[in-house]
Design a protein around this motif. Structure first.
Motif, short mmCIF file in Angstrom:
data_model
loop_
_atom_site.label_atom_id
_atom_site.label_comp_id
_atom_site.label_asym_id
_atom_site.label_seq_id
_atom_site.Cartn_x
_atom_site.Cartn_y
_atom_site.Cartn_z
N PHE A 1 -1.44 34.98 27.86
CA PHE A 1 -1.60 33.67 27.22
C PHE A 1 -2.31 32.69 28.15
O PHE A 1 -3.25 32.00 27.77
CB PHE A 1 -0.20 33.17 26.84
CG PHE A 1 -0.14 31.77 26.30
CD1 PHE A 1 -0.47 31.50 24.97
CD2 PHE A 1 0.31 30.72 27.10
CE1 PHE A 1 -0.38 30.21 24.47
CE2 PHE A 1 0.40 29.43 26.59
CZ PHE A 1 0.05 29.18 25.28
N ASP B 1 -6.73 32.23 28.23
CA ASP B 1 -6.91 30.98 27.49
C ASP B 1 -6.61 31.16 26.01
O ASP B 1 -7.44 30.83 25.15
CB ASP B 1 -8.33 30.43 27.68
CG ASP B 1 -8.48 29.67 28.98
OD1 ASP B 1 -7.86 28.60 29.09
OD2 ASP B 1 -9.17 30.16 29.89
N ALA B 2 -5.43 31.70 25.73
CA ALA B 2 -5.03 31.87 24.34
C ALA B 2 -4.35 30.59 23.86
O ALA B 2 -3.83 29.80 24.66
CB ALA B 2 -4.07 33.04 24.20
N THR B 3 -4.37 30.37 22.54
CA THR B 3 -3.57 29.28 21.98
C THR B 3 -2.42 29.85 21.15
O THR B 3 -1.51 29.14 20.77
CB THR B 3 -4.43 28.35 21.09
OG1 THR B 3 -5.11 29.15 20.13
CG2 THR B 3 -5.45 27.60 21.93
#
Lengths: 285, 362
Positions: B174, B178-180
């Motif tokens: 995450f 750079d996951a949302t």
């Protein structure tokens, strides 16, 4: 932001930074220094430029900063400002990665530093000046507090107020991103206490629940709140321009916000032209 | 940006999260080892209920079903690939996700023993069945934090370590990618004690493109590179504005007067004549467009640039009804250009929207 605000501009030598420094100076803002790493010693519109925030703060006793640095450098610049002793940071830059915003916002909270933005037009108080890019000509000195997640829509509504005889005490853009340093709920109490403010115009939009959260405060607020929510016609699951303007899994609809605001006692309008009409009814003048 | 399930699972594998054995394909297959599940690779939600997930026991059955899926659309999205995977011996199904919590301004881990079902439904009916854990992004996230969270929720000892390990790896992913949003639903505990991500959803933050290589993902490669923000909608009136909020408000007012927006198009700040031209051409590309509403509050944008762009495009589309409202920088110059070319112009959003709707009704 008040008469004691002494601001620096981070990214002052860039095209945007330089242009808006001039604009901020023209409306009376105390811009005491600029910072661009590697470009110390120059001057921009008569403002001295330093390599570090530390120097700028030491030499000019600055307490606020406006950021025009490119998105990849924002986290670094915000941490530098916090560690350099700045108390109010306005991040104009759009497209800052969310993970960076999470870090800097939490660091700001931990150190007691207020961050506005990212992706905000900033704040403007016609009496004292502005930190950011809100065009001075759309505002007029007056007694309406404005707080908004949007840029041009704020100018539109400010203009509508001004042509109908209402000026602004302060106009705060909180920013259109998923995570912002300052929310509606942080700004409303400031307006409630501000002697220059008679009523608040709140401009929300689809996505998230910061309008619903703000209702907790609106319920006990002494001044009237007139709210407009953009995006009633927007579909679910699509990002409408702003990173934060998206209805996800049923959360963030305009209907939900309008309902909560009405229940909390705010005056919710469907058309921009109704805002001055409601103001006339609730505060007169 | 949403990733396909097979892409999410490739990432899970890279991070050491166990996924079912399988492969993605757009063709028939030659053999299977035991029963398989065949899953359409589409990005719309509710894929299972729409028939996008099927089972097969033989190669013939699998190929029949693959062919059928590949020739179908799910909720309007054409199926181009399917994921063929081993059918897991399921003992339990859990729910696991990491999201960005906008109110607390922190990463939020969500876990529930009610996996494999619609989690919003669980949240409505049995909110106590969902555990929430807010992560302090300024601290290193360690596996013990996940173990405490699971233990407090009453999970059996033998499962705690394995699931905490999945959570730890998921959080790492995450942050690093750079996951949302990262979601595993269901997270399966198998009869033989494996903990496997049977499904995977990952949303990535496109603003991090400068430090990520997103070109490996389908959605990113397919993307049109437009100099403005464009969202297609299902109506017949194009809506163009400058700034997201103003464009949204413009859509709303069209709707308020009984129209139906065909798109959201934000030309942004300081758009040139050329960008305005491209924007209007993009809107008129679709055949069903009956009218276009253009609303400009010019600051760094210049009304004369906008007007010239509009005039250029409308030369080739004399039948399209257009209503413009613009004010701000170089307003007089812009108005003059529109007037000389007979393009309707109003001085308020509401008047301009009403005018357009009236023109369309004639």
């Amino acid at each position: 932001m008040d008469e004691n605000t002494r601001a620096i501009v981070q990214g002052i030598t860039g095209r945007q930074g330089s242009f808006h420094t001039k604009e901020m100076l023209e409306c009376g803002t105390k811009i005491v220094a600029g910072v661009t790493p590697g470009k110390g010693g120059r001057e921009v519109h008569g403002v001295p430029v330093y390599d570090t925030v530390k120097e700028a703060v030491e030499k000019h006793d600055a307490n606020a900063s406006v950021l025009f640095v490119p998105a990849p450098a924002v986290k670094d610049a915000v941490y530098e400002a916090i560690d350099g002793g700045i108390e109010l940071i306005v991040v104009i830059t759009e497209h800052v990665p969310v993970q960076d915003t999470l870090d800097m916002v939490n660091y700001g909270i931990k150190r007691g530093v207020r961050i506005i933005g990212p992706n905000t037009p900033g704040i403007a108080s016609p009496k004292v000046g502005k930190l950011g890019i809100i065009p001075s000509r759309v505002l007029k000195e007056g007694h309406i507090g404005m707080v908004s997640r949007s840029g041009t829509l704020t100018y539109e509504i400010a203009h509508e107020l001004v042509v109908n005889g209402y000026g602004q005490s302060t106009c705060v853009g909180i920013g259109g991103d998923l995570i912002v340093g300052t929310d509606f709920i942080d700004v409303l109490p400031l307006f409630d206490r501000d002697r220059d403010t008679d009523a608040v115009v709140m401009i929300g939009e689809i996505g998230g629940s910061s309008e619903e959260v703000a209702c907790e405060y609106i319920k006990k607020m002494s001044k009237p709140v007139i709210a407009y929510i953009a995006g009633i016609s927007a579909p679910e699951g699509k990002r409408m321009g702003h990173a934060g303007a998206i209805v996800e899994r049923g959360v963030g609809t305009a209907e939900s916000k309008i309902k909560a605001l009405k229940e909390a006692g705010a005056y919710v309008v469907r058309r921009i032209s109704e805002i001055p009409k409601v103001l006339r009814e609730v505060i007169g003048k | 940006m949403k990733l396909h399930e097979y892409e999410a699972k490739e990432i899970f594998k890279e991070y050491g999260i166990d996924v079912p054995k399988g492969f993605v394909t757009s063709n028939k297959i030659e053999k299977i080892e035991g029963p398989v599940v065949i899953k359409a690779q589409v990005l719309v939600g509710g894929r299972g209920k729409a028939g996008g997930v099927v089972f097969a026991h033989t190669v013939e059955e699998a190929n029949r079903k693959i062919e059928k899926l590949l020739n179908s659309s799910i909720k309007g999205e054409k199926v181009e690939k399917v994921l063929v995977e081993e059918k897991l011996p399921v003992k339990k199904e859990y729910y696991l996700a990491i999201v960005v919590d906008r109110v607390e301004k922190k990463p939020l881990i969500l876990f529930s023993t009610e996996g494999g079902v619609d989690i919003e439904e669980v949240a409505r009916r049995n909110p106590e069945k969902i555990v929430k854990y807010y992560v302090d992004p300024l601290r290193e996230f360690l596996p013990y934090m996940a173990r405490v969270m699971l233990k407090d929720h009453g999970l059996p000892s033998q499962e705690i370590v394995k699931i905490a390990d999945v959570i730890y790896k998921m959080y790492k992913l995450f942050r690093e990618m750079d996951a949302t949003l990262v979601e595993i639903n269901p997270l399966v505990v198998t009869e033989d004690g494996r903990v496997v991500a049977a499904d995977g959803v990952i949303h990535l933050d496109e603003d991090a493109y400068f430090r990520q290589d997103y070109t490996r993902f389908e959605e990113y490669r397919k993307r049109e590179n437009l100099p403005f923000a464009y969202v297609e909608l299902d109506g017949d009136i194009g809506v163009i504005g400058n700034g997201a909020g103003l464009t949204l408000a413009s859509m709303d007012i069209i709707k308020e007067y009984g129209g139906n927006p065909a798109c959201f198009l934000d030309i942004g700040g300081g758009a040139s004549e050329d960008v305005v031209k491209k924007a209007l051409e993009k809107v008129l590309e679709r055949e069903n467009i009956r009218g276009v509403f253009i609303n400009i509050m010019a600051g760094i944008t210049r009304c004369d640039e906008v007007a010239r762009g509009i005039v250029e495009v409308l030369k080739n589309h004399p039948d399209v009804k257009v209503s413009v409202r613009m004010m701000g920088t170089r307003e007089e110059e812009g108005r003059k250009i529109l007037r000389e070319n007979g393009i309707p112009l109003e001085d308020s959003i509401e008047k301009a929207a009403k005018k357009l709707i009236e023109m369309l009704e004639e």
